[in-house]
Design a protein around this motif. Structure first.
Motif, PDB file in Angstrom:
ATOM      1  N   SER A 155       0.843  -1.201   0.000  1.00 53.30           N
ATOM      2  CA  SER A 155       0.000   0.000   0.000  1.00 53.30           C
ATOM      3  C   SER A 155       0.876   1.249   0.000  1.00 53.30           C
ATOM      4  O   SER A 155       1.759   1.400   0.852  1.00 53.30           O
ATOM      5  CB  SER A 155      -0.890   0.011   1.246  1.00 53.30           C
ATOM      6  N   PRO A 156       0.657   2.152  -0.964  1.00 56.15           N
ATOM      7  CA  PRO A 156       1.537   3.331  -1.050  1.00 56.15           C
ATOM      8  C   PRO A 156       1.418   4.289   0.127  1.00 56.15           C
ATOM      9  O   PRO A 156       2.316   5.097   0.368  1.00 56.15           O
ATOM     10  CB  PRO A 156       1.103   4.009  -2.355  1.00 56.15           C
ATOM     11  N   THR A 157       0.322   4.193   0.887  1.00 58.42           N
ATOM     12  CA  THR A 157       0.150   5.123   2.003  1.00 58.42           C
ATOM     13  C   THR A 157       0.404   4.470   3.364  1.00 58.42           C
ATOM     14  O   THR A 157       0.095   5.053   4.398  1.00 58.42           O
ATOM     15  CB  THR A 157      -1.280   5.715   1.997  1.00 58.42           C
ATOM     16  N   ILE A 158       0.972   3.268   3.384  1.00 57.26           N
ATOM     17  CA  ILE A 158       1.180   2.560   4.639  1.00 57.26           C
ATOM     18  C   ILE A 158       2.069   3.369   5.594  1.00 57.26           C
ATOM     19  O   ILE A 158       2.989   4.075   5.161  1.00 57.26           O
ATOM     20  CB  ILE A 158       1.813   1.169   4.379  1.00 57.26           C
ATOM     21  N   PHE A 159       1.727   3.310   6.893  1.00 57.51           N
ATOM     22  CA  PHE A 159       2.630   3.837   7.922  1.00 57.51           C
ATOM     23  C   PHE A 159       3.679   2.770   8.193  1.00 57.51           C
ATOM     24  O   PHE A 159       3.345   1.602   8.359  1.00 57.51           O
ATOM     25  CB  PHE A 159       1.855   4.126   9.220  1.00 57.51           C
ATOM     26  N   PHE A 160       4.950   3.176   8.208  1.00 56.89           N
ATOM     27  CA  PHE A 160       5.984   2.201   8.572  1.00 56.89           C
ATOM     28  C   PHE A 160       7.020   2.870   9.456  1.00 56.89           C
ATOM     29  O   PHE A 160       7.603   3.894   9.094  1.00 56.89           O
ATOM     30  CB  PHE A 160       6.664   1.608   7.324  1.00 56.89           C
ATOM     31  N   CYS A 161       7.218   2.286  10.646  1.00 55.19           N
ATOM     32  CA  CYS A 161       8.163   2.851  11.612  1.00 55.19           C
ATOM     33  C   CYS A 161       9.526   3.125  10.982  1.00 55.19           C
ATOM     34  O   CYS A 161      10.112   2.241  10.343  1.00 55.19           O
ATOM     35  CB  CYS A 161       8.381   1.875  12.768  1.00 55.19           C
ATOM     36  N   ALA A 162      10.035   4.306  11.206  1.00 53.34           N
ATOM     37  CA  ALA A 162      11.392   4.682  10.796  1.00 53.34           C
ATOM     38  C   ALA A 162      11.602   4.645   9.292  1.00 53.34           C
ATOM     39  O   ALA A 162      12.693   4.375   8.808  1.00 53.34           O
ATOM     40  CB  ALA A 162      12.442   3.823  11.509  1.00 53.34           C
ATOM     41  N   THR A 163      10.519   4.893   8.545  1.00 53.84           N
ATOM     42  CA  THR A 163      10.652   5.184   7.119  1.00 53.84           C
ATOM     43  C   THR A 163      10.096   6.585   6.936  1.00 53.84           C
ATOM     44  O   THR A 163       8.933   6.826   7.254  1.00 53.84           O
ATOM     45  CB  THR A 163       9.860   4.165   6.274  1.00 53.84           C
ATOM     46  N   PRO A 164      10.943   7.517   6.454  1.00 54.57           N
ATOM     47  CA  PRO A 164      10.504   8.920   6.420  1.00 54.57           C
ATOM     48  C   PRO A 164       9.148   9.071   5.724  1.00 54.57           C
ATOM     49  O   PRO A 164       8.947   8.410   4.711  1.00 54.57           O
ATOM     50  CB  PRO A 164      11.597   9.618   5.601  1.00 54.57           C
ATOM     51  N   PRO A 165       8.247   9.918   6.269  1.00 53.17           N
ATOM     52  CA  PRO A 165       8.438  10.767   7.456  1.00 53.17           C
ATOM     53  C   PRO A 165       7.938  10.133   8.758  1.00 53.17           C
ATOM     54  O   PRO A 165       7.727  10.850   9.740  1.00 53.17           O
ATOM     55  CB  PRO A 165       7.584  11.985   7.097  1.00 53.17           C
ATOM     56  N   ASP A 166       7.743   8.817   8.787  1.00 54.33           N
ATOM     57  CA  ASP A 166       7.147   8.167   9.962  1.00 54.33           C
ATOM     58  C   ASP A 166       8.207   7.871  11.025  1.00 54.33           C
ATOM     59  O   ASP A 166       9.228   7.253  10.725  1.00 54.33           O
ATOM     60  CB  ASP A 166       6.461   6.857   9.556  1.00 54.33           C
ATOM     61  N   ASP A 167       7.917   8.293  12.269  1.00 57.84           N
ATOM     62  CA  ASP A 167       8.841   8.010  13.365  1.00 57.84           C
ATOM     63  C   ASP A 167       8.835   6.521  13.727  1.00 57.84           C
ATOM     64  O   ASP A 167       7.803   5.850  13.639  1.00 57.84           O
ATOM     65  CB  ASP A 167       8.453   8.810  14.618  1.00 57.84           C
ATOM     66  N   GLY A 168       9.993   6.029  14.151  1.00 55.23           N
ATOM     67  CA  GLY A 168      10.119   4.657  14.615  1.00 55.23           C
ATOM     68  C   GLY A 168       9.868   4.544  16.100  1.00 55.23           C
ATOM     69  O   GLY A 168       9.322   5.448  16.746  1.00 55.23           O
ATOM     70  N   ASN A 169      10.289   3.401  16.674  1.00 54.50           N
ATOM     71  CA  ASN A 169       9.934   3.125  18.070  1.00 54.50           C
ATOM     72  C   ASN A 169      11.144   2.944  18.992  1.00 54.50           C
ATOM     73  O   ASN A 169      11.035   2.326  20.036  1.00 54.50           O
ATOM     74  CB  ASN A 169       9.001   1.903  18.138  1.00 54.50           C
ATOM     75  N   LEU A 170      12.287   3.498  18.611  1.00 50.61           N
ATOM     76  CA  LEU A 170      13.465   3.457  19.476  1.00 50.61           C
ATOM     77  C   LEU A 170      13.346   4.612  20.481  1.00 50.61           C
ATOM     78  O   LEU A 170      14.047   5.614  20.428  1.00 50.61           O
ATOM     79  CB  LEU A 170      14.738   3.581  18.634  1.00 50.61           C
ATOM     80  N   CYS A 171      12.360   4.459  21.377  1.00 54.40           N
ATOM     81  CA  CYS A 171      12.064   5.518  22.346  1.00 54.40           C
ATOM     82  C   CYS A 171      11.433   4.853  23.582  1.00 54.40           C
ATOM     83  O   CYS A 171      11.156   3.662  23.568  1.00 54.40           O
ATOM     84  CB  CYS A 171      11.105   6.554  21.742  1.00 54.40           C
ATOM     85  N   ARG A 172      11.229   5.613  24.642  1.00 59.55           N
ATOM     86  CA  ARG A 172      10.754   5.020  25.889  1.00 59.55           C
ATOM     87  C   ARG A 172       9.282   4.617  25.794  1.00 59.55           C
ATOM     88  O   ARG A 172       8.898   3.504  26.125  1.00 59.55           O
ATOM     89  CB  ARG A 172      10.960   6.024  27.040  1.00 59.55           C
ATOM     90  N   TYR A 173       8.432   5.551  25.353  1.00 57.85           N
ATOM     91  CA  TYR A 173       7.005   5.258  25.200  1.00 57.85           C
ATOM     92  C   TYR A 173       6.611   5.432  23.743  1.00 57.85           C
ATOM     93  O   TYR A 173       7.063   6.356  23.069  1.00 57.85           O
ATOM     94  CB  TYR A 173       6.163   6.189  26.083  1.00 57.85           C
ATOM     95  N   TYR A 174       5.736   4.544  23.289  1.00 59.37           N
ATOM     96  CA  TYR A 174       5.380   4.541  21.872  1.00 59.37           C
ATOM     97  C   TYR A 174       3.955   4.027  21.743  1.00 59.37           C
ATOM     98  O   TYR A 174       3.578   3.064  22.413  1.00 59.37           O
ATOM     99  CB  TYR A 174       6.363   3.629  21.116  1.00 59.37           C
ATOM    100  N   LYS A 175       3.164   4.675  20.884  1.00 54.59           N
ATOM    101  CA  LYS A 175       1.800   4.150  20.670  1.00 54.59           C
ATOM    102  C   LYS A 175       1.692   3.569  19.278  1.00 54.59           C
ATOM    103  O   LYS A 175       2.333   4.049  18.330  1.00 54.59           O
ATOM    104  CB  LYS A 175       0.735   5.213  20.933  1.00 54.59           C
ATOM    105  N   HIS A 176       0.882   2.500  19.165  1.00 62.17           N
ATOM    106  CA  HIS A 176       0.813   1.752  17.918  1.00 62.17           C
ATOM    107  C   HIS A 176      -0.577   1.137  17.781  1.00 62.17           C
ATOM    108  O   HIS A 176      -1.265   0.911  18.783  1.00 62.17           O
ATOM    109  CB  HIS A 176       1.876   0.638  17.937  1.00 62.17           C
ATOM    110  N   SER A 177      -0.963   0.865  16.536  1.00 63.57           N
ATOM    111  CA  SER A 177      -2.233   0.182  16.289  1.00 63.57           C
ATOM    112  C   SER A 177      -2.252  -1.162  17.020  1.00 63.57           C
ATOM    113  O   SER A 177      -1.337  -1.973  16.858  1.00 63.57           O
ATOM    114  CB  SER A 177      -2.416  -0.045  14.791  1.00 63.57           C
ATOM    115  N   ALA A 178      -3.299  -1.399  17.804  1.00 65.34           N
ATOM    116  CA  ALA A 178      -3.374  -2.623  18.615  1.00 65.34           C
ATOM    117  C   ALA A 178      -3.406  -3.876  17.744  1.00 65.34           C
ATOM    118  O   ALA A 178      -2.889  -4.925  18.130  1.00 65.34           O
ATOM    119  CB  ALA A 178      -4.600  -2.571  19.517  1.00 65.34           C
ATOM    120  N   SER A 179      -4.003  -3.777  16.544  1.00 63.84           N
ATOM    121  CA  SER A 179      -4.101  -4.945  15.654  1.00 63.84           C
ATOM    122  C   SER A 179      -2.734  -5.406  15.159  1.00 63.84           C
ATOM    123  O   SER A 179      -2.606  -6.522  14.655  1.00 63.84           O
ATOM    124  CB  SER A 179      -4.943  -4.624  14.420  1.00 63.84           C
ATOM    125  N   TYR A 180      -1.740  -4.540  15.258  1.00 63.59           N
ATOM    126  CA  TYR A 180      -0.396  -4.869  14.769  1.00 63.59           C
ATOM    127  C   TYR A 180       0.577  -5.069  15.928  1.00 63.59           C
ATOM    128  O   TYR A 180       1.784  -4.935  15.767  1.00 63.59           O
ATOM    129  CB  TYR A 180       0.082  -3.797  13.771  1.00 63.59           C
TER     130      TYR A 180
END
Length: 281
Positions: A92-117
């Protein structure tokens, strides 16, 4: 971490991160600022191979609760487009993907994410193993695309982390024999430890010479080649090595343009397949 702790939406969970792997792509963004068409234009959090603990759930989440340990699938579709409808949501061309610009990744203390994933980890799976499910998924998707099955003879090119997960998955899917190549003796030793049947340390052989070494070790040409380096000479060797009617899967990514013996592949009906991350793994 001086950012505010994010509040999860109805179908999201807030996680306290535990283990996050460092991918080759993370290093590449950090050092070069781009991978192909993905260009870092603003500050970006890296990390997409991750596990953590649920600390808060959105109002619509029923399968997870605070305290659950989870692995995170970093790619989340933003819309139900034709790719999602046909099960290829990774494309999907509009997919959100952690740490692929401009989407932030999850190398951090707190992170929110879709529960289904987010996937609950069994008690016998560590956080570190949970984070490694993401690169393992690349091997699962590659071997699925390759059609690895009981009795397959498989050639894996490149014994880095992605080569190794392909060895693991190919053996689990029933491959009878796996041969793997690399420049590094220590990497080939690790490949042996995770289940490779044969190893070839590359010195300065031509692609055709590599192909004939693969054939002599396996006793036949492999039906399946999984190319994990992206190096031009290795892709060439992959075409020469693969049995007529077989499949070559390109996992490693190198330059945009490579010169390959495409006519050799065409007249022998060697299918050349790409992969992009993974889906349904």
């Amino acid at each position: 971490e001086n950012r505010p702790i994010p509040e999860p939406g109805p179908n999201e969970v807030l996680l306290r991160m535990h283990s996050v792997g460092i991918c080759g792509s993370d290093v590449h963004y950090w050092q070069h600022g781009r991978i192909g068409n993905f260009v870092v234009k603003d500050p970006m959090v890296l990390g997409h191979e991750a596990s953590g603990t649920v600390v808060k759930v959105g109002s619509g989440v029923t399968h997870l609760k605070p305290g659950d340990r989870v692995a995170i699938e970093p790619g989340v579709p933003r819309e139900m487009d034709e790719f999602c409808k046909t099960g290829h949501y990774n494309l999907s061309p509009t997919i959100f993907f952690c740490a692929t610009p401009p989407d932030d990744g999850n190398l951090c203390r707190y992170y929110k994410h879709s529960a289904s994933y987010c996937y609950k980890l069994p008690d016998n799976v560590t956080f570190e193993e949970g984070a490694l499910i993401e690169p393992l998924s690349v091997g699962i998707h590659a071997c699925k695309r390759a059609g690895v099955t009981l009795g397959s003879k498989v050639f894996v090119s490149g014994s880095g982390p992605i080569g190794l997960v392909n060895v693991l998955v190919a053996k689990m899917m029933g491959a009878a024999a796996v041969v793997i190549t690399d420049l590094s003796a220590s990497r080939l030793q690790k490949a042996k430890e995770v289940g490779a049947d044969f190893t070839i340390q590359i010195k300065n052989e031509t692609p055709q010479e590599v192909a004939s070494k693969v054939e002599s070790l396996l006793g036949c040409m492999p039906e399946i080649t999984v190319e994990c380096t992206g190096v031009e000479a290795c892709i060439q060797a992959g075409i020469y090595a693969t049995r007529s009617g077989g499949t070559l899967v390109l996992v490693g990514l190198g330059p945009d343009m490579v010169t390959v013996p495409i006519v050799n592949a065409a007249v022998r009906e060697v299918d050349i397949r790409g992969i992009f991350r993974y889906c349904n793994t």
